[in-house]
Scaffold this motif. Sequence first.
Motif, PDB file in Angstrom:
ATOM      1  N   LYS A  39       0.840  -1.204   0.000  1.00 49.27           N
ATOM      2  CA  LYS A  39       0.000   0.000   0.000  1.00 49.27           C
ATOM      3  C   LYS A  39       0.876   1.256   0.000  1.00 49.27           C
ATOM      4  O   LYS A  39       0.645   2.196  -0.774  1.00 49.27           O
ATOM      5  CB  LYS A  39      -0.924  -0.005   1.215  1.00 49.27           C
ATOM      6  CG  LYS A  39      -1.735   1.257   1.374  1.00 49.27           C
ATOM      7  CD  LYS A  39      -2.495   1.242   2.673  1.00 49.27           C
ATOM      8  CE  LYS A  39      -2.998   2.628   3.000  1.00 49.27           C
ATOM      9  NZ  LYS A  39      -3.546   2.725   4.336  1.00 49.27           N
ATOM     10  N   GLU A  40       1.877   1.255   0.839  1.00 49.59           N
ATOM     11  CA  GLU A  40       2.768   2.412   0.947  1.00 49.59           C
ATOM     12  C   GLU A  40       3.495   2.679  -0.371  1.00 49.59           C
ATOM     13  O   GLU A  40       3.543   3.809  -0.853  1.00 49.59           O
ATOM     14  CB  GLU A  40       3.777   2.174   2.069  1.00 49.59           C
ATOM     15  CG  GLU A  40       4.748   3.311   2.278  1.00 49.59           C
ATOM     16  CD  GLU A  40       5.763   2.989   3.371  1.00 49.59           C
ATOM     17  OE1 GLU A  40       6.909   3.471   3.243  1.00 49.59           O
ATOM     18  OE2 GLU A  40       5.427   2.273   4.334  1.00 49.59           O
ATOM     19  N   ASP A 131      -8.744  -2.849   0.041  1.00 48.40           N
ATOM     20  CA  ASP A 131      -9.639  -1.779  -0.406  1.00 48.40           C
ATOM     21  C   ASP A 131      -8.905  -0.445  -0.479  1.00 48.40           C
ATOM     22  O   ASP A 131      -9.114   0.339  -1.414  1.00 48.40           O
ATOM     23  CB  ASP A 131     -10.843  -1.653   0.531  1.00 48.40           C
ATOM     24  CG  ASP A 131     -11.801  -2.833   0.411  1.00 48.40           C
ATOM     25  OD1 ASP A 131     -11.732  -3.559  -0.605  1.00 48.40           O
ATOM     26  OD2 ASP A 131     -12.607  -3.031   1.349  1.00 48.40           O
ATOM     27  N   GLU A 132      -8.034  -0.177   0.495  1.00 55.24           N
ATOM     28  CA  GLU A 132      -7.263   1.066   0.488  1.00 55.24           C
ATOM     29  C   GLU A 132      -6.298   1.120  -0.695  1.00 55.24           C
ATOM     30  O   GLU A 132      -6.130   2.161  -1.319  1.00 55.24           O
ATOM     31  CB  GLU A 132      -6.507   1.224   1.806  1.00 55.24           C
ATOM     32  CG  GLU A 132      -7.419   1.484   2.994  1.00 55.24           C
ATOM     33  CD  GLU A 132      -6.721   1.348   4.345  1.00 55.24           C
ATOM     34  OE1 GLU A 132      -5.489   1.092   4.374  1.00 55.24           O
ATOM     35  OE2 GLU A 132      -7.406   1.483   5.369  1.00 55.24           O
ATOM     36  N   ILE A 133      -5.677  -0.015  -1.027  1.00 60.48           N
ATOM     37  CA  ILE A 133      -4.776  -0.068  -2.184  1.00 60.48           C
ATOM     38  C   ILE A 133      -5.567   0.197  -3.459  1.00 60.48           C
ATOM     39  O   ILE A 133      -5.156   1.004  -4.307  1.00 60.48           O
ATOM     40  CB  ILE A 133      -4.051  -1.423  -2.268  1.00 60.48           C
ATOM     41  CG1 ILE A 133      -3.043  -1.560  -1.124  1.00 60.48           C
ATOM     42  CG2 ILE A 133      -3.354  -1.585  -3.624  1.00 60.48           C
ATOM     43  CD1 ILE A 133      -2.423  -2.939  -0.991  1.00 60.48           C
ATOM     44  N   LYS A 134      -6.714  -0.452  -3.597  1.00 57.85           N
ATOM     45  CA  LYS A 134      -7.542  -0.248  -4.789  1.00 57.85           C
ATOM     46  C   LYS A 134      -7.994   1.209  -4.891  1.00 57.85           C
ATOM     47  O   LYS A 134      -8.062   1.770  -5.989  1.00 57.85           O
ATOM     48  CB  LYS A 134      -8.731  -1.202  -4.774  1.00 57.85           C
ATOM     49  CG  LYS A 134      -8.313  -2.642  -5.009  1.00 57.85           C
ATOM     50  CD  LYS A 134      -9.477  -3.608  -4.897  1.00 57.85           C
ATOM     51  CE  LYS A 134      -9.004  -5.041  -5.075  1.00 57.85           C
ATOM     52  NZ  LYS A 134     -10.085  -6.014  -4.916  1.00 57.85           N
ATOM     53  N   GLU A 135      -8.292   1.831  -3.751  1.00 60.81           N
ATOM     54  CA  GLU A 135      -8.695   3.242  -3.754  1.00 60.81           C
ATOM     55  C   GLU A 135      -7.535   4.136  -4.209  1.00 60.81           C
ATOM     56  O   GLU A 135      -7.722   5.045  -5.010  1.00 60.81           O
ATOM     57  CB  GLU A 135      -9.164   3.657  -2.352  1.00 60.81           C
ATOM     58  CG  GLU A 135      -9.665   5.088  -2.304  1.00 60.81           C
ATOM     59  CD  GLU A 135     -10.149   5.468  -0.913  1.00 60.81           C
ATOM     60  OE1 GLU A 135      -9.981   6.648  -0.550  1.00 60.81           O
ATOM     61  OE2 GLU A 135     -10.688   4.599  -0.198  1.00 60.81           O
ATOM     62  N   ILE A 136      -6.341   3.864  -3.714  1.00 59.83           N
ATOM     63  CA  ILE A 136      -5.162   4.633  -4.120  1.00 59.83           C
ATOM     64  C   ILE A 136      -4.977   4.545  -5.627  1.00 59.83           C
ATOM     65  O   ILE A 136      -4.737   5.542  -6.305  1.00 59.83           O
ATOM     66  CB  ILE A 136      -3.896   4.118  -3.398  1.00 59.83           C
ATOM     67  CG1 ILE A 136      -3.910   4.523  -1.937  1.00 59.83           C
ATOM     68  CG2 ILE A 136      -2.618   4.629  -4.082  1.00 59.83           C
ATOM     69  CD1 ILE A 136      -2.835   3.838  -1.086  1.00 59.83           C
TER      70      ILE A 136
END
Length: 182
Positions: A39-40, A131-136
């Motif tokens: 993610k980072e 979900d956060e990765i997909k949002e990014i």
Amino acid sequence: CTFRNVDESAIPYLGYLPQDLNGEDVFNYLHPEDLPILKEVFGVAMQEHGKPVKGKGIRFKVKNGGYINITSWWSCFINPWSRQLEFVHGKHFVTKGPQHTDVFADPIKNESDRALIPVEKLMRTNANVKDEIKEILSKTVQRSNFLDVQTSSSSKTKNELSSFMGSLLEEVAKAETSKLGR
């Protein structure tokens, strides 16, 4: 986030054939505890507008159920018209092989590869991080930021684009050559 164009040179490291991975969800092959690292790096790669970004080491699942450690360089191609992500390219380097070297074997239950935190908490956390990765990756790149990057070093950007296109053409030529050789 799915695999596309997996190189045949990965077979002896992973135990999977390219057709086994192409179209598969990338998240199913990453160690659950390493998703925050991914993610980072994806967040940084999106901010860098195509410049390669070196990620921290992550663990990737091989066919026998073990993991290899890889370090990766990531870059994102942002469509200049839609300002949307077109694709993420990763170049990976194996830094440590699996504990069980027969990567083609049936999955082995390995105590040292088990997650260190409770399964329920890990599954909830992973769903959130995915979900956060997909949002990014789905965010539109702001035009002003995108243009600032483009105009701040116009000749550098042209050189990077030229280098990227050259690399892309080399990869296409390599793929075509390997297809012809079969």
